[in-house]
Structure formats: C-alpha cells, structure tokens
Design a protein around this motif. Sequence first.
Motif, PDB file in Angstrom:
ATOM      1  N   HIS A 106       0.838  -1.207   0.000  1.00  0.00           N
ATOM      2  CA  HIS A 106       0.000   0.000   0.000  1.00  0.00           C
ATOM      3  C   HIS A 106       0.865   1.246   0.000  1.00  0.00           C
ATOM      4  N   GLN A 109       2.880   1.430  -3.705  1.00  0.00           N
ATOM      5  CA  GLN A 109       2.086   1.576  -4.938  1.00  0.00           C
ATOM      6  C   GLN A 109       1.101   2.720  -4.884  1.00  0.00           C
ATOM      7  N   ASN A 110       0.498   2.934  -3.722  1.00  0.00           N
ATOM      8  CA  ASN A 110      -0.535   3.960  -3.658  1.00  0.00           C
ATOM      9  C   ASN A 110      -0.028   5.260  -3.059  1.00  0.00           C
ATOM     10  N   ILE A 113       3.535   6.820  -4.471  1.00  0.00           N
ATOM     11  CA  ILE A 113       3.360   7.246  -5.868  1.00  0.00           C
ATOM     12  C   ILE A 113       2.468   8.486  -5.911  1.00  0.00           C
TER      13      ILE A 113
END
Lengths: 345, 101
Positions: A106, A109-110, A113
């Motif tokens: 989490h 990637q989330n 980013i």
Amino acid sequence: MLNKILNPDFFSRANRLTQLWPQLRPASSYELKDKMASHELYLFAAENKKFNIPVFIIPSMINHFYILDLENDRSFVRFLNNSGYDVYLLNWGYPEDHDRHLNFSHLVQNRLIYFLNRVQQFSGSEQMHLIGHCLGGTIATMLAAYDCRYFQSLTLLTTPIDFSAESKFKSWIQKGNVDFDLLQEAYGNVPWPLLHASFLSLKPLGQYRRLKKYISTRMTPAQKKSFWAFEMWTHDSISFRGSSYLTLIKDLYRDNRLILNQFRIDKKILKLSAITVPVLVVNSNDDTIVPPKSSTLKKENLPNSPSVENFLFSGGHVGCLVNKKTQITLWPKIADWLESKNNEL
Amino acid sequence: MKNMDLPALEQKIESTLERVTEHRYFLQSVSGLINLNSKRILLSRKALLFLLNKMQLPHKEAHDKQAFMLQEMQFHIHRLETEVAKMKQPKRKRRLQTAQC
C-alpha cells in the motif's frame, strides 16, 4: 462509546495522547503542501534556488522526521536549501488504529506514488533526487525498484538493505521467540514503548553516559539546548504500522528478500536491477542499529545503475544528520554528488 | 567491586548488561512475557466484543478495515486520475519524458 473507553489497546491510546502535547517541530519554516490520511507533505523552499529539480526525502517511520531539521545550525534540510534545492519532505505522522492494515505494498504503490505525483505537480519537474534515511531509505529503494522514472538519483543514509548482516536486532529476533502475528493482532500497530525499549537496550548504558557527560561538561546555553533537542527527539517515538512491521520482520529481517530480489509489492517482484539511476550510499562505522555491512551496496547488487558509491563516515546511526563533523565532511560531498547528477541531463 | 573506580564499574555493568541482553534464556523470557501480554489483550478484546455483540451494541472493530480501505481507495483514485491526465498530454511531450528514463 463503551468500546472506546474499554479498548484494551492501551498503547494506541497513549500514542494518541502524545498528539495533544506541544510537538517538537522542524527548526526551519516550511509549507504544508498536501495532507492525505495521516501523512503530510512539506515544502522547505530554497531562498536562492539554483536547480529546478527538487529533492524528495523519505524519513524513517520509527522516529520523527524533524531530525532532518533539528536546529538552525544542525539541519540537513537547510543545508540542501542553501545548496540551491527545494526540499519536499514526507511526514509519516502518527498511525491511526486502522493503519494496522497498511503494508509496504500500500505504501509504495498507492501512497508514495501519490506523493511523487504531487511533488511533480508542485515543482513542475518530472524527476527528482530521492533521499531516504534509515527505514525510509529501505522504502526509497523499494520505490526506485518499483518505478524508477520519477528519479534522477537515489541517496541512502544509514539504510538497512542487506538484512543478513549480524546485528543485535537480528540476534534478538533469532534467539527470542516473540509471536509477531499475535503481537500485531493484539496491539494493531506495534506500540512505541516496545520499540523504544528495544532501541535503548542496544546500548544499555548509553542514556546514562549521555547524562553523565551533560552533567560533567561545562556547556554553553546553546550546547545545552542542542543536547536537549536531540534527547527530546530520541524519546519522541512513533508506533509502527502493524502490517508493515510484520513484513519488516518476516520478509526483511528473517528472509532478507529485498537484496535477494524476492520482495513483493502486491504481485510485482522487486528487482534491484530495475534501479537505473546513480546511487550514493552513506554508512556509519559505529552504527549499532544498521551495521555498515547491512547498508553497503555493491555494483553487483545494482547492475543497471550507472554508478554505486559508498561513503563510510565516522559516527552513529543519526550522526550523518546531526553530527557537527559530518556537516563539514559528509554534507558537501552529498551536495557535490547531487550536483554532478544534475548535470547528467 | 568495592575498590573499583567509577569508569571500571560502569564498564563491568555495561558488559554484564550486554551479556544478559544477548542471552538466550533472557530473550526467551522477555518473548514469553510479550506473548503472554498479547494473549491477555486479545482475550479481553474478544470478551468485550462478545459482550457488545450479545448486547447488539456497535463497535469499531468492524469499521477499521472499511476506514482503511476507503483511505486506500482515495489514494488509488488520485493515482488513476494522474495517470489519465498524463495520457491526455500531447504525444510528443510524453515521448520526451519516456526518453529521459
């Protein structure tokens, strides 16, 4: 309501109480650019900006970020500002109860980013220099291996990458038999008093020696202020997000997956060969938390990086950020290195 | 111990503590205590949850995961929006960006 009062997660509540206390803040002035969940993105703007490319710093998750800007004359962030860079700094913030579910997938990637995209928007620059300290460096390495397009260089300050190196933490994990799954299930986020106690046990008389030195040395008021600023920071710990802690123990400390190119971000296996930017690694010779062997990276670890440079300085784990000597020896080297990577475009 | 000066005493205590904190029995005892305490917390939480469920009272345990998923969704939506915005950029600019990588 009843459930809230009787919630047995004492440490989580204690942690929330600390938020009510006047918090220590960075010494320099900064601008809050974005806030999402418990994380905040700060901009420390350079007065005389020389470079359009900004620096993005990921601090450690265990202690507060303001070690990077502890005092006016001991501020790594201010040094970077004076070198001509705008500095974007991520504050992880205090974990909420539901952050127990937050794992590295989490995060990378989330969340990270998302913040990288925001830095791009605010700075107007497609790329940035990425700097990570301690566990923040480990996350920075994951991030660079996940998507290197955002970065022009990667700098790791006393960062654990190779977890096979012998350290006290590792031996505690091996010899003890703490059930970490149970711990996470019970507490949610791993309580900061537990983490703090383990850090203090690394040097059992460290605290005593520092206080003894404080009492026995004739210090100027500025030195006293400096001493207490560091002490306050040392004791200002943060609970660790539960799922991330499990991954740290199992996948990194036990299985050493990152350096072996087996670490997973969701379904993607991270390969360090995906890091295609120059890398500067800063190790300290007297680091009990991250021994130099654990933080050293070789060219064979990062085959596609144009250059991998290791710099060993004399000091402890946070010495690279607060030590007066490193301000003369280490910081200019980092600035020169960053500048040399600016010119590569 | 009696005739020891302070630095020698400090050194002795430090080396003893170092040995203790590295000792298998000590580490296993501490681990045992941590595990027991985790079980105690879990037991009281589960008993409380059982009680609240029996009394049909709301509790936040079930909402924790939802709150987290909602937050993650927010990040995900922002990420998708940014990706779409990037795709909408003129092709030439995009190609330039890729070339930089």
